[in-house]
Design a protein around this motif. Structure first.
Motif, PDB file in Angstrom:
ATOM      1  N   VAL A  78      32.811 114.426  72.416  1.00  0.00           N
ATOM      2  CA  VAL A  78      32.614 115.030  73.727  1.00  0.00           C
ATOM      3  C   VAL A  78      31.677 116.206  73.517  1.00  0.00           C
ATOM      4  O   VAL A  78      31.914 117.049  72.647  1.00  0.00           O
ATOM      5  CB  VAL A  78      33.951 115.521  74.336  1.00  0.00           C
ATOM      6  N   CYS A  79      30.604 116.253  74.286  1.00  0.00           N
ATOM      7  CA  CYS A  79      29.613 117.336  74.165  1.00  0.00           C
ATOM      8  C   CYS A  79      29.097 117.453  72.727  1.00  0.00           C
ATOM      9  O   CYS A  79      28.867 118.548  72.221  1.00  0.00           O
ATOM     10  CB  CYS A  79      30.192 118.662  74.633  1.00  0.00           C
ATOM     11  N   GLU A  84      38.688 115.292  67.397  1.00  0.00           N
ATOM     12  CA  GLU A  84      39.703 115.420  66.348  1.00  0.00           C
ATOM     13  C   GLU A  84      39.366 116.516  65.338  1.00  0.00           C
ATOM     14  O   GLU A  84      40.226 116.944  64.567  1.00  0.00           O
ATOM     15  CB  GLU A  84      39.942 114.073  65.638  1.00  0.00           C
ATOM     16  N   ASP A  85      38.112 117.008  65.348  1.00  0.00           N
ATOM     17  CA  ASP A  85      37.689 118.058  64.419  1.00  0.00           C
ATOM     18  C   ASP A  85      37.749 119.460  65.029  1.00  0.00           C
ATOM     19  O   ASP A  85      37.450 120.443  64.350  1.00  0.00           O
ATOM     20  CB  ASP A  85      36.260 117.794  63.928  1.00  0.00           C
ATOM     21  N   MET A  91      41.177 124.478  72.967  1.00  0.00           N
ATOM     22  CA  MET A  91      39.897 123.791  73.166  1.00  0.00           C
ATOM     23  C   MET A  91      40.072 122.294  72.912  1.00  0.00           C
ATOM     24  O   MET A  91      39.501 121.465  73.621  1.00  0.00           O
ATOM     25  CB  MET A  91      38.822 124.371  72.251  1.00  0.00           C
ATOM     26  N   ARG A  92      40.885 121.922  71.931  1.00  0.00           N
ATOM     27  CA  ARG A  92      41.129 120.500  71.646  1.00  0.00           C
ATOM     28  C   ARG A  92      41.789 119.833  72.854  1.00  0.00           C
ATOM     29  O   ARG A  92      41.403 118.734  73.258  1.00  0.00           O
ATOM     30  CB  ARG A  92      42.003 120.334  70.399  1.00  0.00           C
ATOM     31  N   LYS A  99      37.548 113.835  77.360  1.00  0.00           N
ATOM     32  CA  LYS A  99      37.347 112.518  76.749  1.00  0.00           C
ATOM     33  C   LYS A  99      38.029 111.421  77.570  1.00  0.00           C
ATOM     34  O   LYS A  99      37.447 110.357  77.811  1.00  0.00           O
ATOM     35  CB  LYS A  99      37.886 112.521  75.308  1.00  0.00           C
ATOM     36  N   LEU A 100      39.257 111.683  78.033  1.00  0.00           N
ATOM     37  CA  LEU A 100      39.970 110.688  78.824  1.00  0.00           C
ATOM     38  C   LEU A 100      39.257 110.417  80.150  1.00  0.00           C
ATOM     39  O   LEU A 100      39.150 109.258  80.572  1.00  0.00           O
ATOM     40  CB  LEU A 100      41.411 111.146  79.075  1.00  0.00           C
TER      41      LEU A 100
END
Length: 116
Positions: A78-79, A84-85, A91-92, A99-100
Motif C-alpha cells: 500500500v503506497c 507486513e513490514d 500505522m500498520r 489494503k482491504l
C-alpha cells in the motif's frame, strides 16, 4: 517519538473516501462497513457512533473493540510499502484497512478479503 499527522485526521473525513472508492468500482457502502467491522470489531452501531463523534484515526483504532485475529494475514503493498513490514502498530492498522478497501475496489471476493 514523532507522531504521524495521519493519526490526527478525523475518521469521519476518511470514511466517505473509502465508500467513494468502493462505489466507483461497483461495490457498496455495506461492503465497506463489513470490512471495517471485521477488521476492528465494531458493530454497525459502534461504527456509526465513531463517525458521528468525529474521532481522529488514532482514537478510532484505540477504541476498536478488537482487531480481528486474522488481520496478521493481510499482506501486500500500500503506497509502495509492504504492510507486513510497517513497524508502528497504529500505522500498520491504518494500512491494513487501506489494503482491504483496495482489494474490495479491485473486485476481490469478500471471503478472500476477510481472510476466511
Amino acid at each position: 517519538m514523532h507522531k504521524h499527522r495521519i493519526f490526527a485526521i478525523k475518521f469521519a473525513s476518511v470514511y466517505p473516501l473509502y465508500v467513494q472508492k468502493a462505489e466507483r468500482k461497483n461495490r457498496t457502502k455495506k461492503e465497506v462497513d463489513q470490512i471495517i467491522c471485521w477488521l476492528t470489531g465494531y458493530d454497525q452501531a459502534g461504527l456509526q457512533r465513531q463517525i458521528g463523534q468525529e474521532n481522529d484515526i488514532e482514537t478510532f483504532f484505540a477504541q476498536a473493540p478488537a482487531m480481528h485475529p486474522n488481520s496478521s494475514l493481510i499482506r501486500g503493498v500500500v503506497c509502495g510499502i509492504r504492510v507486513e513490514d510497517i513497524e508502528d502498530p497504529l500505522m500498520r492498522k491504518i494500512r491494513y484497512l487501506d489494503k482491504l478497501i483496495d482489494e474490495l475496489a479491485k473486485g476481490k471476493a469478500m471471503e478472500k478479503i476477510l481472510r476466511q
